[in-house]
Design a protein around this motif. Structure first.
Motif, PDB file in Angstrom:
ATOM      1  N   LEU A 177       0.847  -1.198   0.000  1.00 55.10           N
ATOM      2  CA  LEU A 177       0.000   0.000   0.000  1.00 55.10           C
ATOM      3  C   LEU A 177       0.879   1.243   0.000  1.00 55.10           C
ATOM      4  CD1 LEU A 177      -2.614  -0.988   2.729  1.00 55.10           C
ATOM      5  CD2 LEU A 177      -2.895  -1.112   0.260  1.00 55.10           C
ATOM      6  N   SER A 178       0.323   2.351  -0.469  1.00 63.46           N
ATOM      7  CA  SER A 178       1.072   3.613  -0.413  1.00 63.46           C
ATOM      8  C   SER A 178       1.243   4.022   1.046  1.00 63.46           C
ATOM      9  CB  SER A 178       0.328   4.697  -1.186  1.00 63.46           C
ATOM     10  OG  SER A 178      -0.873   5.026  -0.516  1.00 63.46           O
ATOM     11  N   LYS A 179       2.207   4.877   1.324  1.00 66.12           N
ATOM     12  CA  LYS A 179       2.477   5.319   2.697  1.00 66.12           C
ATOM     13  C   LYS A 179       1.238   5.968   3.309  1.00 66.12           C
ATOM     14  CE  LYS A 179       6.804   4.169   3.016  1.00 66.12           C
ATOM     15  NZ  LYS A 179       7.167   3.033   3.850  1.00 66.12           N
ATOM     16  N   HIS A 180       0.539   6.776   2.496  1.00 62.64           N
ATOM     17  CA  HIS A 180      -0.664   7.452   2.997  1.00 62.64           C
ATOM     18  C   HIS A 180      -1.744   6.435   3.366  1.00 62.64           C
ATOM     19  CE1 HIS A 180      -3.718  10.504   3.502  1.00 62.64           C
ATOM     20  NE2 HIS A 180      -4.509   9.817   2.670  1.00 62.64           N
ATOM     21  N   ASP A 181      -1.973   5.451   2.500  1.00 63.76           N
ATOM     22  CA  ASP A 181      -2.988   4.436   2.776  1.00 63.76           C
ATOM     23  C   ASP A 181      -2.591   3.563   3.970  1.00 63.76           C
ATOM     24  OD1 ASP A 181      -4.582   5.402   0.766  1.00 63.76           O
ATOM     25  OD2 ASP A 181      -4.218   3.742  -0.623  1.00 63.76           O
ATOM     26  N   GLN A 182      -1.295   3.291   4.125  1.00 64.40           N
ATOM     27  CA  GLN A 182      -0.830   2.547   5.297  1.00 64.40           C
ATOM     28  C   GLN A 182      -1.147   3.314   6.573  1.00 64.40           C
ATOM     29  OE1 GLN A 182       3.342   1.647   4.954  1.00 64.40           O
ATOM     30  NE2 GLN A 182       3.040   0.170   3.307  1.00 64.40           N
ATOM     31  N   LYS A 183      -0.906   4.627   6.526  1.00 67.89           N
ATOM     32  CA  LYS A 183      -1.162   5.468   7.693  1.00 67.89           C
ATOM     33  C   LYS A 183      -2.656   5.488   8.029  1.00 67.89           C
ATOM     34  CE  LYS A 183      -0.645  10.224   9.281  1.00 67.89           C
ATOM     35  NZ  LYS A 183      -0.316  11.591   8.886  1.00 67.89           N
ATOM     36  N   ILE A 220     -15.506   6.038  10.098  1.00 69.55           N
ATOM     37  CA  ILE A 220     -15.813   5.984   8.668  1.00 69.55           C
ATOM     38  C   ILE A 220     -15.226   7.197   7.958  1.00 69.55           C
ATOM     39  CG2 ILE A 220     -17.682   6.018   6.966  1.00 69.55           C
ATOM     40  CD1 ILE A 220     -19.370   4.492   9.076  1.00 69.55           C
ATOM     41  N   ARG A 221     -15.324   8.360   8.568  1.00 72.17           N
ATOM     42  CA  ARG A 221     -14.757   9.572   7.975  1.00 72.17           C
ATOM     43  C   ARG A 221     -13.242   9.448   7.839  1.00 72.17           C
ATOM     44  NH1 ARG A 221     -15.874  13.828  11.529  1.00 72.17           N
ATOM     45  NH2 ARG A 221     -18.019  13.127  11.466  1.00 72.17           N
ATOM     46  N   ALA A 222     -12.600   8.833   8.812  1.00 74.17           N
ATOM     47  CA  ALA A 222     -11.150   8.608   8.725  1.00 74.17           C
ATOM     48  C   ALA A 222     -10.834   7.636   7.589  1.00 74.17           C
ATOM     49  CB  ALA A 222     -10.614   8.066  10.052  1.00 74.17           C
ATOM     50  N   ALA A 223     -11.680   6.633   7.402  1.00 72.49           N
ATOM     51  CA  ALA A 223     -11.463   5.649   6.336  1.00 72.49           C
ATOM     52  C   ALA A 223     -11.607   6.280   4.957  1.00 72.49           C
ATOM     53  CB  ALA A 223     -12.438   4.489   6.486  1.00 72.49           C
ATOM     54  N   GLN A 224     -12.401   7.320   4.837  1.00 72.19           N
ATOM     55  CA  GLN A 224     -12.614   7.976   3.548  1.00 72.19           C
ATOM     56  C   GLN A 224     -11.405   8.765   3.080  1.00 72.19           C
ATOM     57  OE1 GLN A 224     -16.262  10.088   4.596  1.00 72.19           O
ATOM     58  NE2 GLN A 224     -17.382   8.824   3.121  1.00 72.19           N
ATOM     59  N   LYS A 225     -10.400   8.915   3.913  1.00 70.67           N
ATOM     60  CA  LYS A 225      -9.216   9.698   3.560  1.00 70.67           C
ATOM     61  C   LYS A 225      -8.200   8.916   2.733  1.00 70.67           C
ATOM     62  CE  LYS A 225      -9.552  12.671   7.602  1.00 70.67           C
ATOM     63  NZ  LYS A 225      -8.915  13.044   8.865  1.00 70.67           N
ATOM     64  N   ILE A 226      -8.523   7.693   2.330  1.00 69.64           N
ATOM     65  CA  ILE A 226      -7.588   6.920   1.516  1.00 69.64           C
ATOM     66  C   ILE A 226      -7.430   7.584   0.154  1.00 69.64           C
ATOM     67  CG2 ILE A 226      -8.054   4.730   2.663  1.00 69.64           C
ATOM     68  CD1 ILE A 226      -9.734   3.954   0.202  1.00 69.64           C
ATOM     69  N   GLU A 227      -6.312   7.294  -0.502  1.00 69.40           N
ATOM     70  CA  GLU A 227      -6.066   7.872  -1.828  1.00 69.40           C
ATOM     71  C   GLU A 227      -7.133   7.384  -2.805  1.00 69.40           C
ATOM     72  OE1 GLU A 227      -2.091   6.775  -2.846  1.00 69.40           O
ATOM     73  OE2 GLU A 227      -1.214   8.201  -1.446  1.00 69.40           O
ATOM     74  N   GLY A 228      -7.710   8.305  -3.533  1.00 70.08           N
ATOM     75  CA  GLY A 228      -8.773   7.947  -4.474  1.00 70.08           C
ATOM     76  C   GLY A 228     -10.136   7.900  -3.824  1.00 70.08           C
ATOM     77  N   GLY A 229     -10.209   8.053  -2.518  1.00 69.80           N
ATOM     78  CA  GLY A 229     -11.486   8.029  -1.817  1.00 69.80           C
ATOM     79  C   GLY A 229     -12.052   6.624  -1.694  1.00 69.80           C
ATOM     80  N   LEU A 230     -13.039   6.508  -0.855  1.00 69.88           N
ATOM     81  CA  LEU A 230     -13.708   5.238  -0.623  1.00 69.88           C
ATOM     82  C   LEU A 230     -14.958   5.181  -1.486  1.00 69.88           C
ATOM     83  CD1 LEU A 230     -13.173   2.866   1.310  1.00 69.88           C
ATOM     84  CD2 LEU A 230     -14.662   3.959   2.957  1.00 69.88           C
TER      85      LEU A 230
END
Length: 172
Positions: A41-47, A95-105
Motif C-alpha cells: 500500500l502507499s504510505k498514505h494508505d498505510q497510515k 468511517i470519515r477517517a477511512a474515507q481519507k484513503i487515496e482515491g477516496g472510498l
C-alpha cells in the motif's frame, strides 16, 4: 452473502498466529502477534489503515473480562440513549477517517459501513439485551475489515502487475 465478515470465532482482524519457525523459546504454539499493515500500500494508505485499525480496536476489543472482549464503545453504550448516540458518532468518525484513503472510498462501501454503524446504534437502543448484541456485533471491527479488504484487493492487482513486468524485462 458467501463473503460475510465474521468477527469473533472466525477471522481475527488484528492478530495472526506466529509460525512455528518464528516462535521464541518462551512462546507457546499458537501464540499471536499483531498483523502487519500490507507493505504494497502507499504510505498514505498505510497510515490511514493503521489509524482506522487502532480506533476500531479501541472501540471494540481493548478490554478482556473472563475471555469476553469489549471496548470503549460498549462502556459508553451502557448510558441509555446518549451513550448509543455517542457510540454512533465515534463509529461515524471512524468511517470519515477511512474515507481519507487515496482515491477516496467507493460510495457502496461508505453506505455499507454506515449501515453497520446504524444497525449497531439501533440494536443498542434496546435496553440491556441490545447492548449485549451490540458488543457481539462489533461494527467498528467490521468496518475496518471492509476497508482493509478494499485496499488489499485494489492494490494487490497493481502490485502483481508491477512484479510481473519487472520479471519479464530482460537484463541490460
Amino acid at each position: 452473502m458467501a463473503e460475510r465478515l465474521t468477527v469473533g470465532k472466525g477471522e481475527d482482524p488484528y492478530n495472526e498466529p506466529i509460525p512455528d519457525s518464528e516462535l521464541k523459546f518462551y512462546q507457546r504454539k499458537g501464540a499471536k502477534r499483531k498483523r502487519p499493515i500490507p507493505k504494497f500500500l502507499s504510505k498514505h494508505d498505510q497510515k490511514v489503515l493503521k489509524q482506522v485499525r487502532n480506533k476500531a480496536y479501541c472501540l471494540d476489543l481493548v478490554f478482556n473480562l473472563c475471555g469476553f472482549r469489549f471496548g470503549w464503545s460498549a462502556i459508553v453504550q451502557l448510558i441509555p440513549v446518549i451513550g448509543d448516540v455517542i457510540s454512533l458518532m465515534l463509529g461515524l468518525r471512524l468511517i470519515r477517517a477511512a474515507q481519507k484513503i487515496e482515491g477516496g472510498l467507493p460510495q457502496v462501501l461508505v453506505s455499507q459501513m454506515t449501515m453497520n454503524s446504524i444497525f449497531d446504534f439501533a440494536i443498542g437502543l434496546i435496553p440491556f439485551v441490545g447492548d449485549i448484541i451490540s458488543i457481539a456485533y462489533k461494527a467498528n471491527s467490521r468496518n475496518f475489515m471492509i476497508l482493509e479488504k478494499h485496499l488489499t484487493k485494489g492494490h494487490r492487482k497493481e502490485f502483481e502487475k508491477l512484479v510481473s513486468l519487472q520479471e519479464e524485462e530482460p537484463p541490460v
